[in-house]
Design an enzyme around this catalytic site. Structure first.
Site, PDB file in Angstrom:
ATOM      1  N   GLU A  83       0.848  -1.192   0.000  1.00  6.62           N
ATOM      2  CA  GLU A  83       0.000   0.000   0.000  1.00  6.62           C
ATOM      3  C   GLU A  83       0.884   1.242   0.000  1.00  6.62           C
ATOM      4  O   GLU A  83       1.582   1.502   0.988  1.00  6.62           O
ATOM      5  CB  GLU A  83      -0.930   0.038   1.208  1.00  6.62           C
ATOM      6  CG  GLU A  83      -1.819   1.274   1.214  1.00  6.62           C
ATOM      7  CD  GLU A  83      -2.743   1.356   2.405  1.00  6.62           C
ATOM      8  OE1 GLU A  83      -3.624   2.235   2.403  1.00  6.62           O
ATOM      9  OE2 GLU A  83      -2.590   0.560   3.346  1.00  6.62           O
ATOM     10  N   GLU A 134       3.529   9.908   6.245  1.00  8.38           N
ATOM     11  CA  GLU A 134       3.289   8.710   7.056  1.00  8.38           C
ATOM     12  C   GLU A 134       4.293   7.597   6.805  1.00  8.38           C
ATOM     13  O   GLU A 134       4.325   6.627   7.557  1.00  8.38           O
ATOM     14  CB  GLU A 134       1.866   8.199   6.807  1.00  8.38           C
ATOM     15  CG  GLU A 134       0.805   9.198   7.231  1.00  8.38           C
ATOM     16  CD  GLU A 134      -0.613   8.686   7.001  1.00  8.38           C
ATOM     17  OE1 GLU A 134      -0.907   7.563   7.417  1.00  8.38           O
ATOM     18  OE2 GLU A 134      -1.411   9.424   6.389  1.00  8.38           O
ATOM     19  N   ASP A 154      -4.632   3.477  -2.372  1.00 12.18           N
ATOM     20  CA  ASP A 154      -5.537   4.195  -1.469  1.00 12.18           C
ATOM     21  C   ASP A 154      -5.704   5.608  -2.036  1.00 12.18           C
ATOM     22  O   ASP A 154      -4.731   6.353  -2.171  1.00 12.18           O
ATOM     23  CB  ASP A 154      -4.924   4.236  -0.066  1.00 12.18           C
ATOM     24  CG  ASP A 154      -5.790   4.943   0.956  1.00 12.18           C
ATOM     25  OD1 ASP A 154      -6.166   6.101   0.718  1.00 12.18           O
ATOM     26  OD2 ASP A 154      -6.061   4.340   2.018  1.00 12.18           O
ATOM     27  N   THR A 155      -6.931   5.969  -2.363  1.00 11.06           N
ATOM     28  CA  THR A 155      -7.143   7.232  -3.069  1.00 11.06           C
ATOM     29  C   THR A 155      -6.785   8.447  -2.220  1.00 11.06           C
ATOM     30  O   THR A 155      -6.396   9.483  -2.767  1.00 11.06           O
ATOM     31  CB  THR A 155      -8.597   7.348  -3.563  1.00 11.06           C
ATOM     32  OG1 THR A 155      -9.498   7.199  -2.454  1.00 11.06           O
ATOM     33  CG2 THR A 155      -8.891   6.285  -4.618  1.00 11.06           C
ATOM     34  N   PHE A 156      -6.899   8.348  -0.890  1.00 10.06           N
ATOM     35  CA  PHE A 156      -6.486   9.473  -0.054  1.00 10.06           C
ATOM     36  C   PHE A 156      -4.986   9.703  -0.190  1.00 10.06           C
ATOM     37  O   PHE A 156      -4.533  10.830  -0.438  1.00 10.06           O
ATOM     38  CB  PHE A 156      -6.852   9.239   1.408  1.00 10.06           C
ATOM     39  CG  PHE A 156      -6.148  10.175   2.343  1.00 10.06           C
ATOM     40  CD1 PHE A 156      -6.495  11.522   2.393  1.00 10.06           C
ATOM     41  CD2 PHE A 156      -5.110   9.737   3.158  1.00 10.06           C
ATOM     42  CE1 PHE A 156      -5.832  12.401   3.242  1.00 10.06           C
ATOM     43  CE2 PHE A 156      -4.442  10.606   4.004  1.00 10.06           C
ATOM     44  CZ  PHE A 156      -4.803  11.946   4.059  1.00 10.06           C
ATOM     45  N   HIS A 157      -4.188   8.659  -0.013  1.00  5.76           N
ATOM     46  CA  HIS A 157      -2.739   8.810  -0.148  1.00  5.76           C
ATOM     47  C   HIS A 157      -2.370   9.239  -1.568  1.00  5.76           C
ATOM     48  O   HIS A 157      -1.480  10.074  -1.764  1.00  5.76           O
ATOM     49  CB  HIS A 157      -2.044   7.501   0.201  1.00  5.76           C
ATOM     50  CG  HIS A 157      -2.217   7.089   1.625  1.00  5.76           C
ATOM     51  ND1 HIS A 157      -1.699   7.814   2.672  1.00  5.76           N
ATOM     52  CD2 HIS A 157      -2.862   6.037   2.185  1.00  5.76           C
ATOM     53  CE1 HIS A 157      -2.008   7.227   3.819  1.00  5.76           C
ATOM     54  NE2 HIS A 157      -2.715   6.142   3.548  1.00  5.76           N
ATOM     55  N   ARG A 191     -10.018  12.816   3.443  1.00  5.98           N
ATOM     56  CA  ARG A 191     -10.243  11.533   4.117  1.00  5.98           C
ATOM     57  C   ARG A 191     -11.668  11.377   4.623  1.00  5.98           C
ATOM     58  O   ARG A 191     -11.941  10.648   5.574  1.00  5.98           O
ATOM     59  CB  ARG A 191      -9.247  11.299   5.246  1.00  5.98           C
ATOM     60  CG  ARG A 191      -9.082   9.812   5.542  1.00  5.98           C
ATOM     61  CD  ARG A 191      -7.675   9.409   5.840  1.00  5.98           C
ATOM     62  NE  ARG A 191      -7.453   8.019   5.472  1.00  5.98           N
ATOM     63  CZ  ARG A 191      -6.329   7.346   5.701  1.00  5.98           C
ATOM     64  NH1 ARG A 191      -5.317   7.949   6.296  1.00  5.98           N
ATOM     65  NH2 ARG A 191      -6.199   6.090   5.341  1.00  5.98           N
ATOM     66  N   GLU A 224     -12.215   3.369   3.586  1.00  4.55           N
ATOM     67  CA  GLU A 224     -11.284   3.487   4.706  1.00  4.55           C
ATOM     68  C   GLU A 224     -11.063   4.973   4.942  1.00  4.55           C
ATOM     69  O   GLU A 224     -10.132   5.581   4.454  1.00  4.55           O
ATOM     70  CB  GLU A 224      -9.957   2.783   4.394  1.00  4.55           C
ATOM     71  CG  GLU A 224      -9.157   2.536   5.668  1.00  4.55           C
ATOM     72  CD  GLU A 224      -7.665   2.451   5.423  1.00  4.55           C
ATOM     73  OE1 GLU A 224      -6.992   1.784   6.214  1.00  4.55           O
ATOM     74  OE2 GLU A 224      -7.155   3.069   4.469  1.00  4.55           O
TER      75      GLU A 224
END
Length: 272
Positions: free
Chosen positions: A150, A156, A183-186, A215, A244
């Protein structure tokens, strides 16, 4: 695509209660983020029977603890405790045909990398990470379980922030139980174009985390969700898309309202 929701977002004292709610609300699957301190043989048995009991399939499993993300820690005791937790999660996924994930590290970066993004590991750091990743993949080999990379944002994790960085690792390990968990946020932080990055990843995409750029739930921020789902359709992705993120309110209100909106995006035909 199968619509999934992460267990910490769902009200309920047990996995069964959470899965029952998700079924009532129109979801297909659950991603189980299980606190290590509460991981018991009884919970493992409940997880194994969850789909038969509720009709909701568990598709992702992660053990959580303050040692999560410390698999490359210089502290030997902390590193080994984290690795043991990951090994247990992989064994569960191999048994039940679920996915779990691994990152180089997970935690707030200090100093904050404001002006030095996309750092690369040294040859030794890369070799040690690959060694552990291959060990986990070996535990899943021959099963329907997967150990996915991921990409996390630079705030992070110090390394492997971009889709392309992770694709190079996947090319090197070349293992059938490996793959990518975008992960679309990251991605909203690290990718110039989320749809283009998904298309570059292609069939390496094995599971997807959904969260808007703030998020919050998809549609509650600034991301171009029609374009993101079109890219997933373009690569032939038919796996789980897992919420998420934050529910930004009462989950008993916001989560039941999400499936119809998400399914409309997932099934929208391409523009003429």
């Amino acid at each position: 695509m199968k619509l999934c929701c992460s267990s910490p977002m769902v009200p309920g004292a047990t996995l069964t209660e959470q899965a029952d709610r998700l079924r009532e609300w129109g979801y297909d699957a659950i991603a189980v983020f299980q606190p290590l301190a509460l991981w018991t043989p009884a919970v493992r048995a409940e997880l194994g029977a969850l789909e038969a009991r509720t009709g909701i399939r568990p598709v992702e499993f992660v053990l959580t603890d303050d040692i999560y993300g410390a698999a490359m820690s210089p502290d030997a005791a902390r590193r080994e405790a984290c690795r043991d937790m990951y090994r247990e999660a992989v064994d569960v996924c191999a048994e039940l045909g679920m996915v779990t994930e691994i990152e180089y590290e997970y935690g707030p970066q200090d100093p904050m990398p404001l002006f030095d993004p996309y750092q690369q590991p040294t040859a030794d750091e890369r070799a040690r990470f690959l060694e552990f990743y291959r060990e986990l993949l070996g535990r899943a080999e021959g099963s329907a379980g997967s150990v996915l990379l991921e990409p996390l944002n630079r705030y992070e994790s110090c390394y492997l922030n971009s889709v392309d960085d992770n694709l190079r690792v996947l090319e090197e390990v070349a293992h059938p139980n490996a793959g990518l968990l975008p992960d679309t946020f990251h991605m909203s932080i690290e990718e110039r174009s989320i749809p283009d990055a998904l298309r570059r990843a292609g069939d390496q995409v094995r599971h997807v985390h959904l969260g808007d750029n703030n998020r919050l739930l998809p549609g509650d921020g600034a991301l171009d969700w029609p374009a993101i789902f079109q890219a997933l359709r373009d690569i032939g992705y038919d796996g789980a898309v897992n919420l998420e993120c934050s529910t930004s309110g009462d989950p008993a209100v916001t989560l039941p309202a999400t499936p119809a909106r998400s399914r409309a995006l997932a099934t929208r035909p391409p523009p003429p």
